[in-house]
Design a protein around this motif. Structure first.
Motif, PDB file in Angstrom:
ATOM      1  N   UNK A   1      32.216 -13.981   4.754  1.00  0.00           N
ATOM      2  CA  UNK A   1      31.905 -15.060   5.686  1.00  0.00           C
ATOM      3  C   UNK A   1      32.888 -15.008   6.845  1.00  0.00           C
ATOM      4  N   UNK A   2      32.367 -15.063   8.049  1.00  0.00           N
ATOM      5  CA  UNK A   2      33.197 -15.142   9.244  1.00  0.00           C
ATOM      6  C   UNK A   2      32.987 -16.462   9.946  1.00  0.00           C
ATOM      7  N   UNK A   3      33.912 -16.815  10.818  1.00  0.00           N
ATOM      8  CA  UNK A   3      33.790 -18.087  11.538  1.00  0.00           C
ATOM      9  C   UNK A   3      34.456 -17.998  12.894  1.00  0.00           C
ATOM     10  N   UNK A   4      33.888 -18.741  13.841  1.00  0.00           N
ATOM     11  CA  UNK A   4      34.599 -18.963  15.093  1.00  0.00           C
ATOM     12  C   UNK A   4      35.832 -19.806  14.795  1.00  0.00           C
TER      13      UNK A   4
ATOM     14  N   UNK B   1      40.291 -21.130   5.498  1.00  0.00           N
ATOM     15  CA  UNK B   1      41.143 -20.239   6.293  1.00  0.00           C
ATOM     16  C   UNK B   1      41.037 -18.792   5.817  1.00  0.00           C
ATOM     17  N   UNK B   2      40.450 -18.591   4.643  1.00  0.00           N
ATOM     18  CA  UNK B   2      40.254 -17.239   4.150  1.00  0.00           C
ATOM     19  C   UNK B   2      39.045 -16.540   4.745  1.00  0.00           C
ATOM     20  N   UNK B   3      38.293 -17.243   5.579  1.00  0.00           N
ATOM     21  CA  UNK B   3      37.147 -16.615   6.241  1.00  0.00           C
ATOM     22  C   UNK B   3      37.625 -15.600   7.268  1.00  0.00           C
ATOM     23  N   UNK B   4      36.803 -14.626   7.507  1.00  0.00           N
ATOM     24  CA  UNK B   4      37.099 -13.626   8.525  1.00  0.00           C
ATOM     25  C   UNK B   4      37.012 -14.233   9.926  1.00  0.00           C
TER      26      UNK B   4
ATOM     27  N   UNK C   1      27.873 -15.525   9.255  1.00  0.00           N
ATOM     28  CA  UNK C   1      28.785 -15.966  10.303  1.00  0.00           C
ATOM     29  C   UNK C   1      28.545 -17.446  10.598  1.00  0.00           C
ATOM     30  N   UNK C   2      29.608 -18.206  10.711  1.00  0.00           N
ATOM     31  CA  UNK C   2      29.525 -19.635  11.009  1.00  0.00           C
ATOM     32  C   UNK C   2      29.906 -19.850  12.474  1.00  0.00           C
TER      33      UNK C   2
END
Length: 336
Positions: A90-93, A128-131, A64-65
């Protein structure tokens, strides 16, 4: 502080000992790990991802980022891809931006995330493909056994606060607090000063979110402060390149985040111990924290070095782990 001492010419002669070091470890239990990182303004996050990708007995579930730069997302993907974990989600805020780091405090450090994502392949085609970070947390946690997941928090607390605030969805009928209480075994946090003080991960971005997470987390927490350890990573890979771009060639940097990931996976081991028996951490609205003595609370701790162990010894252990992980990757890529 312990700085890395192993220059590139020394790597090849000592690599067999690193092979023995890792192969000798049996996996009676595998750590199911999620890393929540601000891979942006300091380079030790990159080394922490190296460890998360290569430590034995580790099942890396997600990264997670928590700093919403598209370069951070893609740099994480580059490091994971290089170390054979390109399939790790990978996820991101959000919303994402195109910020690159500029050191307007010390005027000493330089951006590395944008360069890593440019020069190394990444399995994630576009940031933009990150969760969405909360969605990814809920999906991953819902799929795991109860009391089985370790989270290493090595940055800010936006994602974890969002998780706690989340409500039931298609992945789980539990709200965020109940989902964490059911699934998370341990939260290892790089942040805070002990027994009291101010530290950047707690107060540098959103101290109210820090207070929300630390003061209300429904489970075990261990804290690693900024007084532990320092070293440099190996050469000839994206993590080494990140260090060179960030601080220059053969220049050491503190390893706060790798220590936290090492503890999250391996526990106290022979180098670390708890600095307290009981009590809990309390974070104020400015991000400062203070340990509160309370004999009824026994599931929160902060880390210190064992008696007789120096930061130099801790740094040497990290060097061994970096080089061992890099060695196996280089072998698999036919680089040695």
């Amino acid at each position: 502080m312990a700085w890395g001492r192993k220059a590139l010419p020394l790597i090849l002669p000592i690599l067999p000992s690193f092979t023995a070091f890792t192969s000798a470890q049996s996996c009676s239990q595998t750590t199911k790990l999620i890393v929540d990182t601000d891979l942006f303004s300091d380079v030790d996050d990159a080394a922490a991802l190296l460890l998360a990708s290569t430590l034995p007995c580790t099942d890396l579930l997600a990264v997670q980022i928590n700093y919403p730069s598209s370069y951070s997302v893609l740099a994480a993907s580059s490091i994971l891809t290089y170390y054979g974990h390109g399939d790790v989600p990978i996820g991101s805020s959000s919303p994402l931006n195109n910020d690159s780091f500029f050191d307007d405090f010390y005027y000493q450090f330089s951006d590395y995330a944008s360069k890593v994502q440019y020069h190394w392949n990444h399995s994630l085609a576009d940031a933009e493909g990150a969760w969405d970070s909360v969605t990814l947390y809920r999906k991953i946690l819902s799929e795991q056994d109860d009391d089985s997941v370790t989270i290493a928090s090595i940055g800010f607390f936006d994602n974890l606060s969002g998780l706690l605030n989340s409500t039931a969805d298609s992945y789980s009928s539990l709200d965020g607090y109940d989902l964490v209480a059911a699934k998370v075994k341990k939260l290892a946090i790089m942040g805070g000063a002990y027994p009291s003080g101010w530290e950047y991960n707690f107060g540098g971005s959103s101290p109210l979110l820090t207070a929300h997470v630390v003061n209300t987390w429904p489970g075990s927490m261990t804290f690693s402060g900024s007084y532990l350890g320092g070293t440099s990573p190996p050469s000839s890979d994206p993590v080494s390149a990140a260090y060179k771009w960030y601080i220059g060639y053969n220049t050491p940097r503190y390893s706060w985040d790798p220590i936290t990931v090492m503890y999250a996976v391996q526990g106290l081991g022979d180098l670390l111990e708890y600095g307290n028996f009981d009590g809990y951490n309390n974070v104020s609205s400015d991000g400062s924290n203070a340990w509160v003595n309370d004999t009824s609370v026994t599931n929160q701790h902060w880390l210190i070095l064992r008696e007789g162990v120096s930061n130099a010894t801790l740094g040497d252990r990290l060097d061994d782990l970096y080089l061992s992980g890099a060695y196996h990757t280089w072998m698999s890529k036919g680089l040695l």
